[in-house]
Design an enzyme around this catalytic site. Structure first.
Site: not given
Ligand SMILES: Nc1ncnc2c1ncn2[C@@H]1O[C@H](COP(=O)(O)OP(=O)(O)OP(=O)(O)O)[C@@H](O)[C@H]1O
Length: 328
Positions: A58, A41, A38-39, A35-36, A153
């Protein structure tokens, strides 16, 4: 257990993974349900097999320590949250290793991010919605700062709404609550040993997302509470105008002009920045720009200012955001 991250080839049922949290739960998820990302994971939907609650997982490569840092920051927030009965940060259920290659964190599943909702709403939010976001976000940031953390951030992708009512197990609807997520870059601005504010530094590194990060962060300057508020200001401007003046320097990934972007954030007049908006936006930026690195923000003053603007516009207190009819 065989681990199969989505980038690798899925065979048979290799994409069903189990994260065994012992007494804390047993989380099963399918790596096709991403569902999402980032850089560092990816995020998947899964289920706690003991409570049957839907969760978010995550997952990062084990060599990246980001998830450990994030988990630690959530624990700091979680302790404060329980003590003060505060909402707006996801509950964290478990952090553990997934085989030899990955680390995974099970957390409360939320609804869509404000970035997603912004796109769904035609890349603009009404003043009413922006003021409602401002009110909640100032409160979230204040709570993080009370827990001695700066987020570093903030961006629309890191703000998400809660889910509508769940029946199994029963949970009340949190769709009007805006959650602050992704605490991986958060940092304590108070030294836990000495209790002193961290020192000002010009070699702190660049943290944040170019579009929204504070002018000082472009300059490697250590971030403090004022930076989170500056970034929130940019997010609100982005939501209400649908753009930011420096977007033109970031449009093309291969020729981003970060120096010009940072310079513009530093030098643009508040009059130009807030052109066409109610004067409260200019007052907000004027206040934030004048803040000292060590200063504690007057959150209540900022919240009250936006609330007064809300009342002056005779917006009803109905908790209806632009996306309310859309979100599920
Ligand atoms: N608990 C959650 N429930 C639903 N969606 C989530 C949740 N946590 C994260 N997401 C979705 O996943 C996306 C990426 O999550 P997150 O920002 O925690 O990842 P990241 O790897 O730290 O990202 P970045 O590298 O961009 O900082 C979020 O923008 C959101 O859309």
């Amino acid at each position: 257990m065989k681990i199969n991250f989505p980038n690798e080839i899925a065979k048979n049922n290799d994409h069903i993974l189990t994260l065994n949290g012992g007494l804390e739960g047993k989380f099963v998820f399918n790596t096709n349900d991403c569902i999402g990302k980032g850089n560092y994971g990816k995020i998947f939907t899964g289920r706690d097999m003991y409570t049957y609650e839907e969760v978010a997982i995550k997952m990062e490569h084990i060599t990246s320590m980001e998830l450990f840092k994030e988990h630690r920051n959530y624990r700091i927030i979680g302790t404060g949250q329980r003590f003060h009965n505060v909402h707006g940060f996801p509950t964290i259920y478990y952090l553990g290793n997934l085989g030899l290659k990955y680390t995974a964190m099970a957390m409360e599943l939320l609804g869509p991010s404000l970035n997603e909702l912004f796109i769904r709403c035609g890349c603009i939010f009404s003043l009413k919605t922006v003021l409602m976001i401002a009110d909640q976000m100032i409160t979230r940031i204040e709570f993080m700062h009370d827990c001695k953390l700066v987020h570093r951030d903030l961006k629309p992708e890191n703000l998400a709404i809660g889910r509508t009512q769940q029946t199994l197990p029963y949970k009340e609807s949190m769709e009007n609550t805006i959650y602050l997520i992704d605490l991986g870059m958060a940092k304590e601005y108070v030294d836990p040993v000495s209790g002193m504010h961290i020192p000002f530094s010009r070699q702190a590194g660049v943290f944040g997302t170019y579009q929204f990060m504070s002018a000082n962060s472009h300059e490697n300057i250590e971030q403090s509470r004022k930076d989170d508020l500056e970034v929130l200001g940019y997010i609100l401007l982005f939501f209400v105008n649908g753009t930011l003046p420096w977007i033109k320097y970031l449009e093309n990934e291969n020729s981003m002009d970060l120096d010009k972007c940072g310079e513009m954030k530093r030098t643009i007049s508040i009059k130009n920045l807030c052109d066409g908006l109610p004067e409260e936006f200019a007052i907000y930026f004027d206040y934030v720009r004048k803040m000292d690195f060590f200063e504690e923000p007057d959150y209540e003053r900022l919240r009250l200012m936006f609330y007064t603007l809300y009342k002056q516009n005779e917006f009803p207190e109905d908790h209806i955001f632009d996306w309310s009819a859309e979100a599920d």
